[in-house]
Design a protein around this motif. Sequence first.
Motif, PDB file in Angstrom:
ATOM      1  N   PHE A 259      15.030 -19.637  16.240  1.00 24.61           N
ATOM      2  CA  PHE A 259      14.985 -20.851  15.428  1.00 24.61           C
ATOM      3  C   PHE A 259      14.239 -21.935  16.199  1.00 24.61           C
ATOM      4  N   MET A 260      13.381 -22.657  15.502  1.00 27.24           N
ATOM      5  CA  MET A 260      12.624 -23.741  16.101  1.00 27.24           C
ATOM      6  C   MET A 260      13.045 -25.059  15.474  1.00 27.24           C
ATOM      7  N   GLU A 261      13.512 -25.996  16.298  1.00 31.79           N
ATOM      8  CA  GLU A 261      13.881 -27.331  15.832  1.00 31.79           C
ATOM      9  C   GLU A 261      12.824 -28.327  16.282  1.00 31.79           C
ATOM     10  N   THR A 262      12.344 -29.136  15.341  1.00 33.79           N
ATOM     11  CA  THR A 262      11.405 -30.206  15.652  1.00 33.79           C
ATOM     12  C   THR A 262      12.187 -31.505  15.766  1.00 33.79           C
ATOM     13  N   CYS A 263      12.212 -32.072  16.962  1.00 39.37           N
ATOM     14  CA  CYS A 263      12.976 -33.288  17.219  1.00 39.37           C
ATOM     15  C   CYS A 263      12.216 -34.518  16.730  1.00 39.37           C
ATOM     16  N   GLY A 264      12.902 -35.652  16.745  1.00 37.12           N
ATOM     17  CA  GLY A 264      12.297 -36.885  16.259  1.00 37.12           C
ATOM     18  C   GLY A 264      11.069 -37.313  17.032  1.00 37.12           C
ATOM     19  N   ASP A 265      11.011 -37.001  18.327  1.00 35.73           N
ATOM     20  CA  ASP A 265       9.858 -37.388  19.146  1.00 35.73           C
ATOM     21  C   ASP A 265       8.738 -36.359  19.101  1.00 35.73           C
ATOM     22  N   GLY A 266       8.895 -35.333  18.250  1.00 39.01           N
ATOM     23  CA  GLY A 266       7.844 -34.335  18.114  1.00 39.01           C
ATOM     24  C   GLY A 266       8.005 -33.109  18.983  1.00 39.01           C
ATOM     25  N   THR A 267       8.934 -33.152  19.932  1.00 42.67           N
ATOM     26  CA  THR A 267       9.146 -31.983  20.785  1.00 42.67           C
ATOM     27  C   THR A 267       9.812 -30.870  19.987  1.00 42.67           C
ATOM     28  N   LYS A 268       9.591 -29.646  20.431  1.00 42.80           N
ATOM     29  CA  LYS A 268      10.136 -28.468  19.747  1.00 42.80           C
ATOM     30  C   LYS A 268      11.081 -27.721  20.679  1.00 42.80           C
ATOM     31  N   VAL A 269      12.226 -27.330  20.138  1.00 44.16           N
ATOM     32  CA  VAL A 269      13.243 -26.599  20.892  1.00 44.16           C
ATOM     33  C   VAL A 269      13.453 -25.253  20.223  1.00 44.16           C
TER      34      VAL A 269
ATOM     35  N   GLN B   2      20.018 -43.704   8.624  1.00 41.78           N
ATOM     36  CA  GLN B   2      19.816 -43.882  10.049  1.00 41.78           C
ATOM     37  C   GLN B   2      19.048 -42.677  10.597  1.00 41.78           C
ATOM     38  N   GLU B   3      18.100 -42.941  11.480  1.00 39.55           N
ATOM     39  CA  GLU B   3      17.201 -41.890  11.954  1.00 39.55           C
ATOM     40  C   GLU B   3      17.950 -40.748  12.608  1.00 39.55           C
ATOM     41  N   GLU B   4      18.977 -41.074  13.417  1.00 42.62           N
ATOM     42  CA  GLU B   4      19.684 -40.025  14.137  1.00 42.62           C
ATOM     43  C   GLU B   4      20.631 -39.241  13.248  1.00 42.62           C
ATOM     44  N   MET B   5      20.818 -39.666  12.006  1.00 52.23           N
ATOM     45  CA  MET B   5      21.723 -38.971  11.098  1.00 52.23           C
ATOM     46  C   MET B   5      20.977 -38.142  10.056  1.00 52.23           C
ATOM     47  N   THR B   6      19.663 -38.095  10.150  1.00 49.78           N
ATOM     48  CA  THR B   6      18.897 -37.319   9.181  1.00 49.78           C
ATOM     49  C   THR B   6      19.155 -35.828   9.370  1.00 49.78           C
ATOM     50  N   VAL B   7      18.798 -35.045   8.375  1.00 52.84           N
ATOM     51  CA  VAL B   7      18.984 -33.597   8.442  1.00 52.84           C
ATOM     52  C   VAL B   7      18.086 -33.023   9.531  1.00 52.84           C
ATOM     53  N   ARG B   8      18.588 -32.064  10.282  1.00 50.73           N
ATOM     54  CA  ARG B   8      17.803 -31.425  11.339  1.00 50.73           C
ATOM     55  C   ARG B   8      16.636 -30.659  10.737  1.00 50.73           C
ATOM     56  N   LYS B   9      15.495 -30.740  11.403  1.00 52.91           N
ATOM     57  CA  LYS B   9      14.309 -30.013  10.966  1.00 52.91           C
ATOM     58  C   LYS B   9      14.250 -28.694  11.729  1.00 52.91           C
ATOM     59  N   VAL B  10      14.813 -27.658  11.119  1.00 51.46           N
ATOM     60  CA  VAL B  10      14.911 -26.355  11.771  1.00 51.46           C
ATOM     61  C   VAL B  10      14.342 -25.299  10.838  1.00 51.46           C
TER      62      VAL B  10
END
Length: 254
Positions: free
Chosen positions: A17-27, A97-105
């Motif tokens: 699974f790839m998650e795109t974080c708010g700062d553009g980094t990918k985990v 709120q930005e930190e409460m948005t749905v995760r982009k996975v």
Amino acid sequence: LVPAVRVVVQRVFPKVFMETCGDGTKVWRSEAAEVRAQQAFEDRVNREWEKYVGKQMDSSQLGHSSEADGGEDGGMAEQVREREKQLQEWRESFMEQEEMTVRKVCSVLKLRVSCLYPSQPGRAGGDAYLTWWRPGESMTAIQEGSAFVIRNVQANDVRKNGLPCLSFMRETRCTPVQDSCVASVYRPRRVVGVEDIGSCSVDDELDVCGAVVEISDIVMDIGRSGLPCRKQHLILTGPSLLSLLDEDAETCMD
């Protein structure tokens, strides 16, 4: 763009699974790690929501019964509707709120495939790595040794282990087929002895899943093709036993 190619699946790698974080980094995470990450996210959202509601309740009159309406059914029903409306408005404001948005996975399934009819038989290039973005429920049909016709697949510029890399697009279609050439192209997984692990090349993509502790007798059965075949079952331990092999390799192999 590759218009169409007929392939056999050599290897199905574990889904990641790839998650795109708010700062553009990918985990990148394994399936088990993604379950833990999603649970941790939901727990954090619930805690923050409870704090948010508490603050809003303290600064409003919601929840305080009106003495004038408290004894009337119509007044109580109106209070309930007003409370539900207010909670909905709070929830929408909270989720903005930005930190409460749905995760982009998104899920990613990687395969190693072989072309059933390569332009240069017997030469390197018959194999390729295939990345399937968001496979969904259709991935259940993808098994090692199964054949497919893949249409409208993208060819990437990068290569892995000297092999080309392909990627699914939104227009890509994957159709299961039956092909007599599968038996001559498909390379089933094989059991590797502990003493041979060190001599395996990286390209063999060795999967260490445990140590063989019991081998059954050979029995006759009906294979996937519907024809009689000989089968022999292996009983494996978990990977944890591999740590004992250095101390007592001979016993474990017996």
